[in-house]
Design a protein around this motif. Structure first.
Motif, PDB file in Angstrom:
ATOM      1  N   SER A 104       7.321 -15.535  -5.161  1.00  0.00           N
ATOM      2  CA  SER A 104       7.657 -14.925  -3.933  1.00  0.00           C
ATOM      3  C   SER A 104       6.319 -14.025  -3.578  1.00  0.00           C
ATOM      4  O   SER A 104       5.736 -13.718  -4.591  1.00  0.00           O
ATOM      5  CB  SER A 104       8.758 -14.258  -3.833  1.00  0.00           C
ATOM      6  OG  SER A 104       8.893 -13.017  -4.326  1.00  0.00           O
ATOM      7  N   GLY A 105       6.114 -13.845  -2.274  1.00  0.00           N
ATOM      8  CA  GLY A 105       5.005 -12.710  -1.911  1.00  0.00           C
ATOM      9  C   GLY A 105       5.325 -11.497  -2.459  1.00  0.00           C
ATOM     10  O   GLY A 105       4.245 -10.809  -3.145  1.00  0.00           O
ATOM     11  N   ALA A 106       6.460 -10.881  -2.512  1.00  0.00           N
ATOM     12  CA  ALA A 106       6.679  -9.510  -3.214  1.00  0.00           C
ATOM     13  C   ALA A 106       6.313  -9.532  -4.583  1.00  0.00           C
ATOM     14  O   ALA A 106       5.601  -8.708  -5.084  1.00  0.00           O
ATOM     15  CB  ALA A 106       8.237  -9.350  -2.847  1.00  0.00           C
ATOM     16  N   ASN A 109       2.492  -9.490  -4.998  1.00  0.00           N
ATOM     17  CA  ASN A 109       1.902  -8.250  -4.874  1.00  0.00           C
ATOM     18  C   ASN A 109       2.454  -7.117  -6.047  1.00  0.00           C
ATOM     19  O   ASN A 109       1.584  -6.543  -6.417  1.00  0.00           O
ATOM     20  CB  ASN A 109       2.630  -7.489  -3.496  1.00  0.00           C
ATOM     21  CG  ASN A 109       1.861  -8.371  -2.188  1.00  0.00           C
ATOM     22  OD1 ASN A 109       0.743  -8.961  -2.344  1.00  0.00           O
ATOM     23  ND2 ASN A 109       2.385  -8.128  -1.318  1.00  0.00           N
ATOM     24  N   PHE A 138       2.523  -4.895   6.168  1.00  0.00           N
ATOM     25  CA  PHE A 138       3.898  -5.508   5.315  1.00  0.00           C
ATOM     26  C   PHE A 138       3.764  -5.916   4.081  1.00  0.00           C
ATOM     27  O   PHE A 138       2.727  -7.284   4.190  1.00  0.00           O
ATOM     28  CB  PHE A 138       4.646  -6.447   6.518  1.00  0.00           C
ATOM     29  CG  PHE A 138       5.929  -6.990   5.593  1.00  0.00           C
ATOM     30  CD1 PHE A 138       7.042  -6.119   5.845  1.00  0.00           C
ATOM     31  CD2 PHE A 138       5.933  -8.328   4.975  1.00  0.00           C
ATOM     32  CE1 PHE A 138       8.214  -6.602   5.310  1.00  0.00           C
ATOM     33  CE2 PHE A 138       7.286  -8.630   4.569  1.00  0.00           C
ATOM     34  CZ  PHE A 138       8.350  -7.652   4.568  1.00  0.00           C
ATOM     35  N   HIS A 139       4.295  -5.558   2.958  1.00  0.00           N
ATOM     36  CA  HIS A 139       3.897  -6.373   1.728  1.00  0.00           C
ATOM     37  C   HIS A 139       5.136  -6.706   0.919  1.00  0.00           C
ATOM     38  O   HIS A 139       4.984  -7.198  -0.123  1.00  0.00           O
ATOM     39  CB  HIS A 139       3.136  -5.267   0.921  1.00  0.00           C
ATOM     40  CG  HIS A 139       1.795  -4.970   1.618  1.00  0.00           C
ATOM     41  ND1 HIS A 139       0.891  -5.821   1.732  1.00  0.00           N
ATOM     42  CD2 HIS A 139       1.393  -3.985   2.128  1.00  0.00           C
ATOM     43  CE1 HIS A 139      -0.227  -5.310   2.402  1.00  0.00           C
ATOM     44  NE2 HIS A 139       0.094  -3.995   2.804  1.00  0.00           N
ATOM     45  N   GLY A 140       6.486  -6.571   1.517  1.00  0.00           N
ATOM     46  CA  GLY A 140       7.618  -7.166   1.007  1.00  0.00           C
ATOM     47  C   GLY A 140       8.570  -6.324   0.766  1.00  0.00           C
ATOM     48  O   GLY A 140       8.534  -5.016   1.149  1.00  0.00           O
ATOM     49  N   GLU A 190      -3.940  -6.632   4.217  1.00  0.00           N
ATOM     50  CA  GLU A 190      -3.774  -8.021   4.847  1.00  0.00           C
ATOM     51  C   GLU A 190      -4.934  -8.448   5.676  1.00  0.00           C
ATOM     52  O   GLU A 190      -4.984  -7.704   6.838  1.00  0.00           O
ATOM     53  CB  GLU A 190      -2.398  -7.957   5.750  1.00  0.00           C
ATOM     54  CG  GLU A 190      -1.183  -7.995   5.081  1.00  0.00           C
ATOM     55  CD  GLU A 190      -0.101  -7.588   6.052  1.00  0.00           C
ATOM     56  OE1 GLU A 190       0.526  -8.485   6.681  1.00  0.00           O
ATOM     57  OE2 GLU A 190       0.106  -6.340   6.406  1.00  0.00           O
ATOM     58  N   ASP A 223      -3.806  -9.139   0.494  1.00  0.00           N
ATOM     59  CA  ASP A 223      -2.542  -9.768   0.685  1.00  0.00           C
ATOM     60  C   ASP A 223      -2.470 -10.974   1.820  1.00  0.00           C
ATOM     61  O   ASP A 223      -2.284 -10.710   2.771  1.00  0.00           O
ATOM     62  CB  ASP A 223      -1.407  -8.809   1.099  1.00  0.00           C
ATOM     63  CG  ASP A 223      -0.037  -9.278   1.274  1.00  0.00           C
ATOM     64  OD1 ASP A 223       0.083 -10.614   1.272  1.00  0.00           O
ATOM     65  OD2 ASP A 223       0.958  -8.516   1.272  1.00  0.00           O
ATOM     66  N   VAL A 225      -0.455 -13.412   1.701  1.00  0.00           N
ATOM     67  CA  VAL A 225       1.118 -14.353   1.555  1.00  0.00           C
ATOM     68  C   VAL A 225       1.409 -15.019   2.704  1.00  0.00           C
ATOM     69  O   VAL A 225       1.775 -15.952   2.865  1.00  0.00           O
ATOM     70  CB  VAL A 225       2.234 -13.133   1.315  1.00  0.00           C
ATOM     71  CG1 VAL A 225       3.438 -13.813   1.553  1.00  0.00           C
ATOM     72  CG2 VAL A 225       1.792 -12.798  -0.146  1.00  0.00           C
ATOM     73  N   GLN A 226       0.801 -14.383   4.023  1.00  0.00           N
ATOM     74  CA  GLN A 226       1.216 -14.994   5.288  1.00  0.00           C
ATOM     75  C   GLN A 226      -0.116 -15.791   6.076  1.00  0.00           C
ATOM     76  O   GLN A 226      -0.152 -16.695   6.443  1.00  0.00           O
ATOM     77  CB  GLN A 226       1.654 -13.919   6.292  1.00  0.00           C
ATOM     78  CG  GLN A 226       2.161 -14.458   7.767  1.00  0.00           C
ATOM     79  CD  GLN A 226       2.967 -13.533   8.483  1.00  0.00           C
ATOM     80  OE1 GLN A 226       2.750 -13.666   9.756  1.00  0.00           O
ATOM     81  NE2 GLN A 226       3.671 -12.778   7.976  1.00  0.00           N
ATOM     82  N   LYS A 253       4.185 -17.599   0.639  1.00  0.00           N
ATOM     83  CA  LYS A 253       4.755 -18.278   1.900  1.00  0.00           C
ATOM     84  C   LYS A 253       4.412 -20.053   1.861  1.00  0.00           C
ATOM     85  O   LYS A 253       5.379 -20.877   1.230  1.00  0.00           O
ATOM     86  CB  LYS A 253       4.553 -17.816   3.003  1.00  0.00           C
ATOM     87  CG  LYS A 253       5.430 -16.437   3.253  1.00  0.00           C
ATOM     88  CD  LYS A 253       5.240 -16.096   4.691  1.00  0.00           C
ATOM     89  CE  LYS A 253       6.229 -14.815   4.896  1.00  0.00           C
ATOM     90  NZ  LYS A 253       5.628 -13.362   4.280  1.00  0.00           N
TER      91      LYS A 253
HETATM   92  C1  PLP Z   1       6.420 -12.386   3.730  1.00  0.00           C
HETATM   93  C2  PLP Z   1       5.311 -11.261   3.282  1.00  0.00           C
HETATM   94  C3  PLP Z   1       5.338 -10.547   2.012  1.00  0.00           C
HETATM   95  C4  PLP Z   1       6.482 -10.754   1.354  1.00  0.00           C
HETATM   96  O1  PLP Z   1       6.934 -12.072   0.837  1.00  0.00           O
HETATM   97  P1  PLP Z   1       8.338 -12.779   0.306  1.00  0.00           P
HETATM   98  O2  PLP Z   1       8.017 -13.945  -0.130  1.00  0.00           O
HETATM   99  O3  PLP Z   1       9.126 -12.470   1.248  1.00  0.00           O
HETATM  100  O4  PLP Z   1       8.687 -11.775  -0.903  1.00  0.00           O
HETATM  101  C5  PLP Z   1       4.415 -10.067   1.611  1.00  0.00           C
HETATM  102  N1  PLP Z   1       3.033  -9.906   2.247  1.00  0.00           N
HETATM  103  C6  PLP Z   1       3.097 -10.498   3.409  1.00  0.00           C
HETATM  104  C7  PLP Z   1       1.607 -10.227   4.182  1.00  0.00           C
HETATM  105  C8  PLP Z   1       3.932 -11.157   4.030  1.00  0.00           C
HETATM  106  O5  PLP Z   1       3.789 -11.898   5.329  1.00  0.00           O
END
Ligand code: PLP
Length: 397
Positions: A104-106, A109, A138-140, A190, A223, A225-226, A253
């Motif tokens: 996962s993203g969390a 990170n 936002f980082h989780g 981000e 980050d 993730v998105q 993601k």
């Molecule tokens: C969604 C998101 C996260 C968290 O990811 P999860 O898979 O929900 O843990 C972390 N950072 C960013 C930028 C995100 O958009």
């Protein structure tokens, strides 16, 4: 099962941590999802930026089917093959040196924070551990990640926060220069703030972070993730924006094509700070998720990312034209297929109206309408979104 029954069972037995929309989704294909009544919706959210190839991409489905029959899980006590291909391809497209797999993203990170602290501690001793992130980030949702997230709303009720995180203003170099001190080991950003409302970093801002990196040996953690894996119109948003390369890069993601997967990538010399025993994940590098990721990357390599760039630019142009016609729209932001429309009105009401018309968009922070369409979206589908939004907003103003 119908929606009413599902809602009742959910309320009885599942933590009510989500404000869900009143939809029971039973299947999805391509750019459309279907509810229990058979109603069809254009999906412009892609499961929060996950389904970048649309739903049930045939190549991803075939790869998953094949892999589940071969090998589903053995843990990282042993080597498995699919993850090796994913690591090589991620390295090639990002220019990073090493990959750690998680789910996962969390988690990606968390791995990044641990690596940054370890690198700094090995080199400079115990007093240099602080990570600076940005307001509206936002980082989780784990404890360390809410501490790293620059929005009080996520921290409230869970204090005290783990220590070692501080904040600066996004896209404001004076602010970050002021926040950096003797304790700083990393800057976490981000390149396009997502959940915070779709705010791209400026090239000058990233360039300034790069200067701090060089001057003070502070690691840059991006980050993505998105915004990573094509959504910005390039493989990674930092490549699209320019100005800096990260020491540590996190993705999640979209990488598994709908299966849970995350990864933390690092460049030398930071990458050398993790040794055997320093970090681990039971499910990390899961062969089925990795097989899906390989198929996702095959598809991304075949031109879909250019589609994201072109359609994103077109949509932003159309929305800016709409903004000129409709004063209720106060802002249009985005890069690639990560787009927000800011309104002087109720975004949730707008999203509900769009849902009635069979289009799924996301309302955030009261006044922001966000879309994260699949890269397979067509211009006609985006046009339908814009026309439907115009109809709703014209009646609101
Ligand atoms: C969604 C998101 C996260 C968290 O990811 P999860 O898979 O929900 O843990 C972390 N950072 C960013 C930028 C995100 O958009």
């Amino acid at each position: 099962m119908n929606l009413k029954t599902a809602q009742k069972l959910d309320a009885e037995s599942v933590f009510q941590t989500y404000r869900r929309l009143p939809l029971l989704i039973v299947r999805a294909k391509g750019n459309y999802i279907y509810d229990d009544t058979g109603r069809k919706y254009l999906d412009l959210i892609s499961g929060l930026g996950v389904n970048s190839l649309g739903h049930s991409n045939p190549k991803v489905v075939a790869a998953i089917r094949r892999q589940t029959g071969e090998l589903m899980h053995v843990s990282n006590l042993y080597l498995t093959e699919p993850m090796l291909g994913v690591a090589a391809r991620l390295k090639k497209h990002s220019g990073m040196d090493k990959v750690f797999f998680c789910n996962s993203g969390a988690e990606a990170n968390e791995a990044a924070y641990k690596l940054a602290r370890k690198y700094s501690r090995d080199k400079y001793g115990a007093g240099r551990y602080e990570i600076i992130s940005f307001h509206r980030s936002f980082h989780g949702r784990t404890l360390a990640n809410i501490a790293a997230t620059g929005q009080k709303v996520y921290q409230k009720g869970f204090e005290p926060m783990p220590s070692g995180f501080r904040f600066a203003e996004f896209n404001n170099l004076a602010s970050i220069e002021k926040a950096v001190g003797k304790k700083t080991c990393a800057i976490l950003v981000e390149p396009i703030q997502g959940e915070g409302g779709v705010y791209p970093a400026s090239p000058a801002f990233l360039k300034g972070l790069d200067a701090l990196r060089k001057e003070k040996d502070i690691l840059l953690i991006f980050d993505e993730v998105q915004c990573g894996l094509g959504r910005s119109g390039k493989w990674f948003a930092f490549q699209r924006i320019g100005g800096a390369r990260p020491d540590i890069l996190t993705v999640a993601k979209a990488i598994g094509g709908g299966l849970p997967m995350g990864a933390m990538l690092a460049r030398k010399p930071a990458a050398a700070a993790f040794a055997a025993g320093n970090h681990a994940s039971t499910f990390g590098a899961n062969p089925v998720a990795a097989a899906a990721a390989l198929a996702v990357m095959d598809e991304l390599e075949s031109g879909l990312i250019d589609n994201a760039a072109a359609l994103g630019a077109w949509t932003l142009g159309e929305l800016n034209a709409l903004k000129k016609r409709l004063p209720i729209i106060t802002g249009v932001r985005g890069l690639g297929l990560m787009i927000a429309v800011e309104i002087k009105g109720d975004a949730a009401k707008a999203a509900a109206a769009m849902l009635q018309k069979g289009i799924l968009v996301n309302a955030i922070h009261g006044t922001t309408i966000r879309i994260l369409p699949p890269f397979t979206v067509t211009r006609a589908e985006l046009d339908r979104f814009i026309k439907t939004l115009e109809e709703h907003l014209a009646n609101e103003s």
